[in-house]
Design an enzyme around this catalytic site. Structure first.
Site, PDB file in Angstrom:
ATOM      1  N   HIS A   1       4.483  45.090  31.221  1.00 56.15           N
ATOM      2  CA  HIS A   1       5.426  44.014  30.785  1.00 56.15           C
ATOM      3  C   HIS A   1       6.850  43.840  31.539  1.00 56.15           C
ATOM      4  CE1 HIS A   1       2.732  45.143  27.491  1.00 56.15           C
ATOM      5  NE2 HIS A   1       2.339  44.055  27.692  1.00 56.15           N
TER       6      HIS A   1
ATOM      7  N   GLU B   1       7.652  41.050  28.016  1.00 58.64           N
ATOM      8  CA  GLU B   1       8.237  40.643  29.155  1.00 58.64           C
ATOM      9  C   GLU B   1       9.445  39.581  29.104  1.00 58.64           C
ATOM     10  OE1 GLU B   1       4.779  38.194  31.067  1.00 58.64           O
ATOM     11  OE2 GLU B   1       6.430  37.193  32.207  1.00 58.64           O
TER      12      GLU B   1
ATOM     13  N   SER C   1      -0.946  40.028  22.078  1.00 57.21           N
ATOM     14  CA  SER C   1      -1.199  39.613  23.636  1.00 57.21           C
ATOM     15  C   SER C   1      -0.813  38.159  23.789  1.00 57.21           C
ATOM     16  CB  SER C   1      -2.659  40.138  23.841  1.00 57.21           C
ATOM     17  OG  SER C   1      -2.849  39.389  24.974  1.00 57.21           O
ATOM     18  N   SER C   2       0.147  37.883  24.411  1.00 59.16           N
ATOM     19  CA  SER C   2       0.569  36.515  24.587  1.00 59.16           C
ATOM     20  C   SER C   2      -0.430  35.655  25.297  1.00 59.16           C
ATOM     21  CB  SER C   2       1.620  36.482  25.397  1.00 59.16           C
ATOM     22  OG  SER C   2       1.910  35.040  25.876  1.00 59.16           O
ATOM     23  N   ASN C   3      -1.460  36.309  26.264  1.00 61.26           N
ATOM     24  CA  ASN C   3      -2.437  35.495  26.901  1.00 61.26           C
ATOM     25  C   ASN C   3      -3.457  35.271  26.179  1.00 61.26           C
ATOM     26  OD1 ASN C   3      -4.785  37.062  28.276  1.00 61.26           O
ATOM     27  ND2 ASN C   3      -2.863  38.544  28.465  1.00 61.26           N
TER      28      ASN C   3
HETATM   29 FE1  SF4 Z   1       0.173  40.388  35.567  1.00 59.35          FE
HETATM   30 FE2  SF4 Z   1      -0.997  38.316  35.022  1.00 59.35          FE
HETATM   31 FE3  SF4 Z   1      -2.134  40.429  34.438  1.00 59.35          FE
HETATM   32 FE4  SF4 Z   1       0.146  39.852  33.252  1.00 59.35          FE
HETATM   33  S1  SF4 Z   1      -1.464  38.969  32.903  1.00 59.35           S
HETATM   34  S2  SF4 Z   1      -0.359  41.941  34.104  1.00 59.35           S
HETATM   35  S3  SF4 Z   1       1.326  38.821  34.933  1.00 59.35           S
HETATM   36  S4  SF4 Z   1      -1.824  39.712  36.412  1.00 59.35           S
END
Ligand code: SF4
Length: 322
Positions: free
Chosen positions: A83, A135, A232-234
């Site tokens: 991050h 991050e 986990s944001s994503n």
């Molecule tokens: Fe890198 Fe994107 Fe993976 Fe985060 S989600 S570690 S920014 S590639």
């Protein structure tokens, strides 16, 4: 049609899903450091936001800390998580003569450099992101306190008062919802036409591709399971994207034991994806759990091919080639 005594379930696997190149590099960095230096290897913050990954590395000799002051004086290396970290962290590590290995994702480092360039050119910098996410803490910590203002919502973009509206720039967190970020950027551009930013935004390829795959699958299924961690944001964004794209129900689970069978109800079709820090073995675990209750017909829907690879941090690289 039910097969035997189990009902049928159409399962659409979103592709791409799971590990991105930045996560692979970060995990490989810890494993490589363990092999090169021997345990223990200290890791500041969860190397990636996944408990299974963290627990596996702990078993191999990694010690996870939140801050450097939890680490005794040591010759063991200290790895910084994917991050990214505020500038003060490597400075403190240098003062304490730690061996450091920076596993910050290169796409996060790119955002750090953008913020620095804007600052050097005298621009006030806005960071679109979520308060408290490591991050965001790391990116804000690239510049002196107060140099970056955090914009979290459209309302924040509407009410932000700049020092000079003609001398602004923005960067974004890499794991935002594409739509949310675009909405905020639109407001900022309407209010401050001279604002400088990246070509589109700083949302990384992995976030973009995983959201795109979910958008395609979501309207076709009764429910979506996102394998990933609550911090986990994503992964959180994937659940939101699924609901917005028309999936009636979406669930974020870390492990198969988290599946809420009552809420999932009598589904006939299911989408499955995984956040960028979730290993495929956990997707398989979830599929196994469904296979115990349903007869599965599994297919994959792909939104993009991925072949991104990031080399290990330099101190680990030459050895890695041997
Ligand atoms: Fe890198 Fe994107 Fe993976 Fe985060 S989600 S570690 S920014 S590639």
């Amino acid at each position: 049609m039910p097969v035997g005594d189990k009902p049928s379930l159409r399962v659409i696997l979103c592709s791409p899903r799971g590990f991105c190149a930045g996560v692979v590099r970060a995990i490989d960095s810890v494993e490589r450091a363990l092999a090169l230096y021997g345990p223990p290897v200290y890791v500041r913050h969860e190397i990636v936001h996944n408990r299974y990954v963290v627990d596996s590395l702990k078993l191999k000799g990694a010690i996870f800390v939140e801050e450097l002051d939890e680490i005794p004086d040591t010759d063991a290396p200290v790895v910084f998580s994917a991050h990214g970290v505020p500038k003060s962290v490597p400075e403190d590590a240098r003062d304490r003569h730690f061996i450091t290995l920076d596993a910050t994702c290169p796409l996060v480092t790119k955002v750090h450099r953008e913020a620095e360039i804007h600052f050097r050119r005298g621009r006030e910098v806005l960071l679109i992101g979520h308060s408290g996410h490591p991050e965001v803490v790391g990116t804000m910590g690239q510049l002196p306190p107060g140099a970056i203002s955090l914009i979290e919502t459209p309302e924040g973009a509407r009410t932000f008062v700049p020092k000079d509206p003609d001398n602004l720039a923005y960067v974004t967190q890499t794991t935002l919802s594409i739509e949310d970020a675009a909405g905020i950027v639109t407001i900022l551009k309407e209010r401050f036409p001279a604002i400088v930013g990246p070509h589109k935004d700083d949302i990384c390829y992995a976030t973009t591709n995983r959201q795109e795959a979910v958008k395609r699958v979501a309207p076709l299924v009764d429910a979506m399971v996102v394998v990933g961690a609550p911090n986990s944001s994503n992964s959180q964004r994937l659940k939101e994207v699924a609901l917005r794209a028309g999936c009636p129900y979406a669930e974020l689970v870390q492990r198969a034991t988290d599946l809420d069978w009552e809420k999932l109800g009598a589904i006939k079709s299911l989408g499955v994806t995984a956040g960028a820090s979730a290993p495929e073995v956990l997707v398989e675990e979830v599929l196994d759990a469904f296979a115990q209750r349903y007869t599965l017909a599994v297919e994959t829907m792909a939104a993009a091919d991925e072949s991104v690879f990031f080399p290990l941090p330099r101190p680990l690289r030459s050895e890695a080639a041997e």
